[in-house]
Motif scaffolding. Structure first.
Motif, PDB file in Angstrom:
ATOM      1  N   LEU A  15       4.433 -10.442  -2.416  1.00 44.73           N
ATOM      2  CA  LEU A  15       4.750 -10.740  -1.019  1.00 44.73           C
ATOM      3  C   LEU A  15       6.254 -10.656  -0.779  1.00 44.73           C
ATOM      4  O   LEU A  15       6.708 -10.032   0.198  1.00 44.73           O
ATOM      5  CB  LEU A  15       4.234 -12.133  -0.657  1.00 44.73           C
ATOM      6  CG  LEU A  15       4.592 -12.647   0.747  1.00 44.73           C
ATOM      7  CD1 LEU A  15       4.015 -11.728   1.815  1.00 44.73           C
ATOM      8  CD2 LEU A  15       4.106 -14.072   0.930  1.00 44.73           C
ATOM      9  N   ALA A  16       7.049 -11.258  -1.662  1.00 41.21           N
ATOM     10  CA  ALA A  16       8.502 -11.204  -1.515  1.00 41.21           C
ATOM     11  C   ALA A  16       9.003  -9.767  -1.592  1.00 41.21           C
ATOM     12  O   ALA A  16       9.905  -9.360  -0.849  1.00 41.21           O
ATOM     13  CB  ALA A  16       9.166 -12.063  -2.584  1.00 41.21           C
ATOM     14  N   THR A  40       6.885 -13.007   7.099  1.00 32.98           N
ATOM     15  CA  THR A  40       5.624 -13.668   7.414  1.00 32.98           C
ATOM     16  C   THR A  40       5.719 -15.159   7.096  1.00 32.98           C
ATOM     17  O   THR A  40       6.723 -15.644   6.561  1.00 32.98           O
ATOM     18  CB  THR A  40       4.472 -13.047   6.606  1.00 32.98           C
ATOM     19  OG1 THR A  40       4.625 -13.399   5.227  1.00 32.98           O
ATOM     20  CG2 THR A  40       4.475 -11.525   6.742  1.00 32.98           C
ATOM     21  N   LEU A  41       4.641 -15.879   7.421  1.00 32.31           N
ATOM     22  CA  LEU A  41       4.556 -17.311   7.083  1.00 32.31           C
ATOM     23  C   LEU A  41       3.732 -17.536   5.833  1.00 32.31           C
ATOM     24  O   LEU A  41       3.276 -18.655   5.569  1.00 32.31           O
ATOM     25  CB  LEU A  41       3.943 -18.085   8.263  1.00 32.31           C
ATOM     26  CG  LEU A  41       4.771 -18.100   9.556  1.00 32.31           C
ATOM     27  CD1 LEU A  41       4.030 -18.855  10.649  1.00 32.31           C
ATOM     28  CD2 LEU A  41       6.147 -18.694   9.315  1.00 32.31           C
ATOM     29  N   GLY A  42       3.547 -16.479   5.038  1.00 33.30           N
ATOM     30  CA  GLY A  42       2.779 -16.613   3.804  1.00 33.30           C
ATOM     31  C   GLY A  42       1.303 -16.392   4.046  1.00 33.30           C
ATOM     32  O   GLY A  42       0.872 -15.858   5.068  1.00 33.30           O
ATOM     33  N   ILE A  88       1.748  -5.203   5.883  1.00 36.63           N
ATOM     34  CA  ILE A  88       1.843  -4.178   6.920  1.00 36.63           C
ATOM     35  C   ILE A  88       1.081  -4.593   8.177  1.00 36.63           C
ATOM     36  O   ILE A  88       1.539  -4.384   9.311  1.00 36.63           O
ATOM     37  CB  ILE A  88       1.316  -2.834   6.388  1.00 36.63           C
ATOM     38  CG1 ILE A  88       2.243  -2.290   5.296  1.00 36.63           C
ATOM     39  CG2 ILE A  88       1.169  -1.808   7.503  1.00 36.63           C
ATOM     40  CD1 ILE A  88       1.709  -1.074   4.583  1.00 36.63           C
ATOM     41  N   LEU A  89      -0.090  -5.229   8.001  1.00 37.96           N
ATOM     42  CA  LEU A  89      -0.948  -5.567   9.138  1.00 37.96           C
ATOM     43  C   LEU A  89      -0.609  -6.908   9.779  1.00 37.96           C
ATOM     44  O   LEU A  89      -1.218  -7.271  10.782  1.00 37.96           O
ATOM     45  CB  LEU A  89      -2.423  -5.583   8.689  1.00 37.96           C
ATOM     46  CG  LEU A  89      -2.993  -4.244   8.198  1.00 37.96           C
ATOM     47  CD1 LEU A  89      -4.434  -4.413   7.748  1.00 37.96           C
ATOM     48  CD2 LEU A  89      -2.883  -3.182   9.287  1.00 37.96           C
ATOM     49  N   THR A  90       0.335  -7.632   9.222  1.00 41.24           N
ATOM     50  CA  THR A  90       0.677  -8.960   9.736  1.00 41.24           C
ATOM     51  C   THR A  90       2.021  -8.905  10.450  1.00 41.24           C
ATOM     52  O   THR A  90       2.999  -8.356   9.917  1.00 41.24           O
ATOM     53  CB  THR A  90       0.733  -9.991   8.600  1.00 41.24           C
ATOM     54  OG1 THR A  90      -0.535 -10.010   7.930  1.00 41.24           O
ATOM     55  CG2 THR A  90       1.037 -11.379   9.148  1.00 41.24           C
ATOM     56  N   GLY A  91       2.063  -9.478  11.649  1.00 39.17           N
ATOM     57  CA  GLY A  91       3.307  -9.509  12.397  1.00 39.17           C
ATOM     58  C   GLY A  91       4.273 -10.537  11.849  1.00 39.17           C
ATOM     59  O   GLY A  91       3.923 -11.398  11.018  1.00 39.17           O
ATOM     60  N   ASP A  92       5.507 -10.473  12.303  1.00 38.89           N
ATOM     61  CA  ASP A  92       6.518 -11.444  11.899  1.00 38.89           C
ATOM     62  C   ASP A  92       6.113 -12.841  12.334  1.00 38.89           C
ATOM     63  O   ASP A  92       5.551 -13.049  13.418  1.00 38.89           O
ATOM     64  CB  ASP A  92       7.872 -11.077  12.513  1.00 38.89           C
ATOM     65  CG  ASP A  92       8.492  -9.860  11.842  1.00 38.89           C
ATOM     66  OD1 ASP A  92       8.118  -9.574  10.689  1.00 38.89           O
ATOM     67  OD2 ASP A  92       9.324  -9.179  12.476  1.00 38.89           O
ATOM     68  N   HIS A  93       6.413 -13.811  11.444  1.00 36.54           N
ATOM     69  CA  HIS A  93       6.148 -15.229  11.720  1.00 36.54           C
ATOM     70  C   HIS A  93       4.662 -15.497  11.950  1.00 36.54           C
ATOM     71  O   HIS A  93       4.290 -16.390  12.707  1.00 36.54           O
ATOM     72  CB  HIS A  93       6.969 -15.706  12.926  1.00 36.54           C
ATOM     73  CG  HIS A  93       8.437 -15.426  12.794  1.00 36.54           C
ATOM     74  ND1 HIS A  93       9.225 -16.005  11.827  1.00 36.54           N
ATOM     75  CD2 HIS A  93       9.250 -14.589  13.491  1.00 36.54           C
ATOM     76  CE1 HIS A  93      10.461 -15.554  11.944  1.00 36.54           C
ATOM     77  NE2 HIS A  93      10.503 -14.682  12.944  1.00 36.54           N
ATOM     78  N   LYS A  94       3.822 -14.723  11.272  1.00 34.89           N
ATOM     79  CA  LYS A  94       2.378 -14.935  11.281  1.00 34.89           C
ATOM     80  C   LYS A  94       1.899 -15.107   9.843  1.00 34.89           C
ATOM     81  O   LYS A  94       2.514 -14.622   8.897  1.00 34.89           O
ATOM     82  CB  LYS A  94       1.647 -13.742  11.912  1.00 34.89           C
ATOM     83  CG  LYS A  94       2.000 -13.474  13.363  1.00 34.89           C
ATOM     84  CD  LYS A  94       1.353 -14.492  14.283  1.00 34.89           C
ATOM     85  CE  LYS A  94       1.568 -14.094  15.738  1.00 34.89           C
ATOM     86  NZ  LYS A  94       0.939 -15.061  16.660  1.00 34.89           N
ATOM     87  N   ARG A  95       0.767 -15.790   9.693  1.00 31.62           N
ATOM     88  CA  ARG A  95       0.191 -15.936   8.366  1.00 31.62           C
ATOM     89  C   ARG A  95      -0.659 -14.714   8.020  1.00 31.62           C
ATOM     90  O   ARG A  95      -1.325 -14.126   8.881  1.00 31.62           O
ATOM     91  CB  ARG A  95      -0.677 -17.196   8.290  1.00 31.62           C
ATOM     92  CG  ARG A  95       0.142 -18.479   8.242  1.00 31.62           C
ATOM     93  CD  ARG A  95      -0.701 -19.646   7.773  1.00 31.62           C
ATOM     94  NE  ARG A  95       0.104 -20.849   7.702  1.00 31.62           N
ATOM     95  CZ  ARG A  95       0.857 -21.180   6.659  1.00 31.62           C
ATOM     96  NH1 ARG A  95       0.904 -20.376   5.610  1.00 31.62           N
ATOM     97  NH2 ARG A  95       1.558 -22.291   6.660  1.00 31.62           N
ATOM     98  N   ARG A 148      -8.650 -11.248   6.387  1.00 28.98           N
ATOM     99  CA  ARG A 148      -9.027  -9.956   6.956  1.00 28.98           C
ATOM    100  C   ARG A 148      -7.922  -8.921   6.768  1.00 28.98           C
ATOM    101  O   ARG A 148      -8.209  -7.744   6.520  1.00 28.98           O
ATOM    102  CB  ARG A 148      -9.354 -10.116   8.440  1.00 28.98           C
ATOM    103  CG  ARG A 148      -9.721  -8.818   9.122  1.00 28.98           C
ATOM    104  CD  ARG A 148     -10.174  -9.031  10.542  1.00 28.98           C
ATOM    105  NE  ARG A 148     -11.415  -9.793  10.594  1.00 28.98           N
ATOM    106  CZ  ARG A 148     -12.045 -10.077  11.707  1.00 28.98           C
ATOM    107  NH1 ARG A 148     -11.555  -9.691  12.881  1.00 28.98           N
ATOM    108  NH2 ARG A 148     -13.180 -10.764  11.681  1.00 28.98           N
ATOM    109  N   ALA A 149      -6.655  -9.330   6.872  1.00 23.66           N
ATOM    110  CA  ALA A 149      -5.548  -8.390   6.672  1.00 23.66           C
ATOM    111  C   ALA A 149      -5.517  -7.875   5.244  1.00 23.66           C
ATOM    112  O   ALA A 149      -5.135  -6.734   4.988  1.00 23.66           O
ATOM    113  CB  ALA A 149      -4.225  -9.068   7.019  1.00 23.66           C
TER     114      ALA A 149
END
Length: 533
Positions: free
Chosen positions: A387-388, A398-400, A430-437, A441-442
């Motif tokens: 992730l990092a 992201t928020l992890g 790639i499928l997760t927006g900024d500041h989202k967990r 499904r992603a």
């Protein structure tokens, strides 16, 4: 006959010199003249009267060249006595078109009549049946008063081998491929030394740590090491660790996937090729063993080696010598072998598809890399590591992982092992927006992963957070309360979790979070402040 204006010819030559360098451009024009000379020699040989003396037939070539408008060649000296292995020819060139091409560039440091020189070499060689080489000893393009050439039998020139190499094609693409391979190796080395942590094996499970401890103990030795494990378990990372912990750390680390190279080419890749060994081998080329000299060679998917390559590899291990494909001599190499395979080599030996003597030679130290499903405790650490890495690579924040995503990753079978986990994390980022967990499904798509909580219908994670899955039937309030009581979670912690999750759900919007919990904004703000004291 192709007629080209002098200005266009000058531009064409300048383009080749600029894009390919003067030596490659010179070779192209000399080969152009050489093939033209061969054609004229064949024509002259077919048309000449057989009663003519060899000298007379030879002089027909310069006359033909003059008629074509290339240059007027005046003979100065000619001595042909093939019975006594003697040939000497000297001409003055007048009106060389190649001097006119270069005239606008000013005096050149070396002779410039490349095409004419190639023509003279080919014509004389074909006509007398011996290799003849000419040299332009004076050239008007260099500021001399005239262009003068001297021809002798090739072996009489000290540099005849170097000169002859200019008549052999030297494809630039081969050199580019070799440079690309070297650059890729250097980039890997830079990545290992700059960000060493990214190459370090990650894991705390006993089976993995035991294997890693044994690997570190045998790394300083010189014995071959065989790594067994499923595809994607990180065998190349471990091979690099062996190299880094060995006395060969300052030498090259060269890796090759034996399964990715056709059987008919694997020997050429491993041991190199001599020029002319087969169709397309236009230049000599080092193999992986020579490039790994003084370092470590990692042979991935060893079981895919052809029988011939297995025999050659056994000789390298025994004699520390290789022989290039099409070569006549032996080359000493100092290479430490680390091999890997996902196949059962014992079964391959029994089937007769893998040499028994090679297996025992490589089986001095064998390490089995456990698959990811046998080291589930390491999944969160590996997931955080990837992730990092991908957040930095894709410039995301992201928020992890969500609780359900972590649970799904922990219970997934991971048939592709660490490589599959890495790809899944990349997809999730790639499928997760900024500041989202990052959700389940992603990471896994539409197919849910079976977890104990999902099978029992529970929606409570181990640390008390509620995470209802989409598409499932929500449990009753009584069932939720009973789950909380059975978990023994303090009321303050439940309240804090509800408030924080509602706030995250609405991206920090206090009013929206309060409405979801059926509270006023002021009451929500008060409880939020109290929980954060």
């Amino acid at each position: 006959m192709l007629l080209m204006p002098l200005q266009a010819s000058s531009f064409f030559r300048e383009e080749l010199v600029t894009n390919l360098g003067i030596e490659r451009a010179k070779g192209i024009f000399m080969r152009l003249g050489y093939y033209s000379g061969l054609q004229d020699a064949e024509l002259g040989d077919a048309l000449r009267d057989r009663t003519q003396r060899l000298e007379e037939s030879y002089l027909a070539g310069p006359q033909l060249h003059a008629l074509q408008g290339h240059v007027k060649a005046e003979p100065i000296s000619l001595d042909i006595d093939l019975d006594n292995d003697r040939f000497y020819s000297e001409f003055i060139w007048k009106g060389s078109f190649e001097v006119d091409v270069w005239r606008s560039e000013g005096p050149q440091p070396a002779p410039v009549c490349w095409t004419l020189l190639g023509y003279a070499c080919a014509y004389a060689t074909h006509l007398i049946g011996r290799e003849v080489q000419f040299r332009e000893v004076e050239c008007r393009g260099c500021g001399d008063a005239q262009c003068r050439i001297v021809g002798k039998l090739a072996h009489e020139w000290e540099d005849h081998e170097t000169f002859a190499s200019q008549f052999r094609a030297d494809p630039l693409i081969d050199e580019l491929y070799e440079l690309q391979e070297r650059i890729a190796t250097l980039e890997d080395d830079i990545a290992r030394t700059r960000g060493r942590a990214s190459w370090e094996p990650i894991g705390t499970t006993p089976a993995f740590r035991d294997m890693l401890g044994m690997l570190d103990r045998v790394s300083p030795s010189e014995v071959p090491i065989l790594l067994l494990g499923e595809t994607g378990t990180g065998k190349e990372i471990l091979a690099r660790r062996i190299h880094d912990n060995s006395p060969r750390v300052n030498g090259p680390f060269i890796a090759i996937n034996c399964a990715a190279i056709p059987a008919e080419l694997i020997e050429a890749e491993l041991f190199g090729v001599e020029q002319g060994a087969f169709t397309g081998a236009t230049r000599s080329r080092q193999g992986r063993f020579e490039r790994a000299h003084g370092g470590t060679l990692f042979l991935d998917e060893l079981a895919e080696l052809s029988p011939r390559a297995q025999a050659a590899l056994l000789r390298v291990l025994q004699e520390h010598e290789i022989e290039r494909v099409g070569g006549q001599g032996l080359i000493n190499v100092d290479v430490r072998i680390v091999a890997a395979t996902h196949d059962n080599l014992t079964d391959r030996v029994e089937e007769g598809t893998f040499r028994k003597d090679l297996y025992y030679r490589l089986n001095t130290v064998t390490l089995t890399v456990p698959p990811l499903r046998e080291r589930r405790e390491d999944i969160p650490h590996l997931a955080d590591h990837f992730l990092a890495h991908f957040e930095c690579h894709y410039q995301r924040r992201t928020l992890g992982f969500s609780d359900q995503a972590l649970a799904a990753m922990s219970y997934h079978a991971w048939p592709g092992n660490i490589r599959e986990l890495k790809n899944a994390i990349e997809r999730g980022v790639i499928l997760t927006g900024d500041h989202k967990r990052i959700t389940e499904r992603a990471i896994f798509g539409q197919q849910p992963i079976a977890t104990p909580d999902r099978e029992k219908g529970k929606r409570l994670a181990s640390h008390g957070r509620l995470d209802l899955q989409e598409g499932s039937t929500p449990p009753s309030r009584r069932h939720l309360v009973r789950s909380l009581l059975e978990a023994g979670i303090p009321f303050e912690e439940i309240e804090q979790t509800l408030i924080e999750e509602a706030l995250k759900e609405h991206d920090g919007n206090i009013a929206a979070a309060a409405r979801q919990l059926g509270m006023t904004r002021a009451a929500f703000a008060y409880r939020l402040k109290k929980t954060r004291r």
